[in-house]
Design an enzyme around this catalytic site. Structure first.
Site, PDB file in Angstrom:
ATOM      1  CG  HIS A  20       8.358  -9.639  -8.599  1.00  5.95           C
ATOM      2  ND1 HIS A  20       9.529  -9.389  -7.376  1.00  5.95           N
ATOM      3  CD2 HIS A  20       7.384 -10.267  -7.846  1.00  5.95           C
ATOM      4  CE1 HIS A  20       8.875 -10.147  -6.362  1.00  5.95           C
ATOM      5  NE2 HIS A  20       7.671 -10.544  -6.591  1.00  5.95           N
ATOM      6  CG  ASP A  28     -17.064  -0.790  -8.858  1.00  8.73           C
ATOM      7  OD1 ASP A  28     -16.557   0.439  -9.088  1.00  8.73           O
ATOM      8  OD2 ASP A  28     -17.501  -1.070  -7.768  1.00  8.73           O
ATOM      9  CG  HIS A  95     -13.687   2.093  -1.298  1.00  5.71           C
ATOM     10  ND1 HIS A  95     -13.313   1.316  -2.488  1.00  5.71           N
ATOM     11  CD2 HIS A  95     -14.296   3.389  -2.084  1.00  5.71           C
ATOM     12  CE1 HIS A  95     -14.037   1.667  -3.568  1.00  5.71           C
ATOM     13  NE2 HIS A  95     -14.464   2.850  -3.567  1.00  5.71           N
ATOM     14  CE1 TYR A 117     -16.988   0.482  -0.467  1.00  2.07           C
ATOM     15  CE2 TYR A 117     -18.949  -0.605   0.244  1.00  2.07           C
ATOM     16  CZ  TYR A 117     -18.257   0.463   0.120  1.00  2.07           C
ATOM     17  OH  TYR A 117     -18.666   1.621   0.795  1.00  2.07           O
TER      18      TYR A 117
END
Length: 128
Positions: A20, A28, A95, A117
């Site tokens: 958990h 990417d 980001h 992104y």
């Protein structure tokens, strides 16, 4: 031999060890991999395998209680953003925050995705 779910031995083994709140990143091909964070690199050419293909496979086999995506995806890659949001609710972070959060990941799965992104941090939930 496994009959269902992810058959990649490295991913299947890692996911079985998640608890958990552990963090899983699907990234990417340009996402930096922090030192010391295990990475399963599935990329074999630009674009393959696609981020969304891997996200679908992981979500079929992994209980995610939360997801985080870069707020820059809204302008930089709205198609992928829309597909993510069809699958789950996601919280937006910058980001840079996503890259920082990836340093805490238990595993990063690198795809061949080459659109901006196309990254997500999934927080492990529980199945009970």
């Amino acid at each position: 031999m496994k009959k269902h779910g992810i058959i990649n031995r490295d991913i299947a083994s890692a996911l079985a060890a998640f608890g958990h709140t552990d963090l899983l990143v699907i990234g990417d091909c340009g996402l930096p991999i922090p030192k010391g964070v295990p990475c399963v690199d599935l990329s074999y050419r630009i674009g393959d395998p696609a981020f969304l293909t891997i996200l679908d496979a992981v979500l079929d086999d992994f209980e995610a209680e939360a997801a985080f995506i870069a707020q820059e995806i809204t302008k930089g890659n709205p198609e992928v953003e829309n597909e993510i949001l069809k699958k789950m609710k996601a919280d937006y972070i910058t980001h840079e925050e996503l890259k920082d959060l990836s340093k805490q990941a238990k595993l990063i799965i690198r795809t061949g995705e080459a659109t901006p992104y196309a990254n997500i941090v999934l927080r492990s939930g529980v199945i009970f």
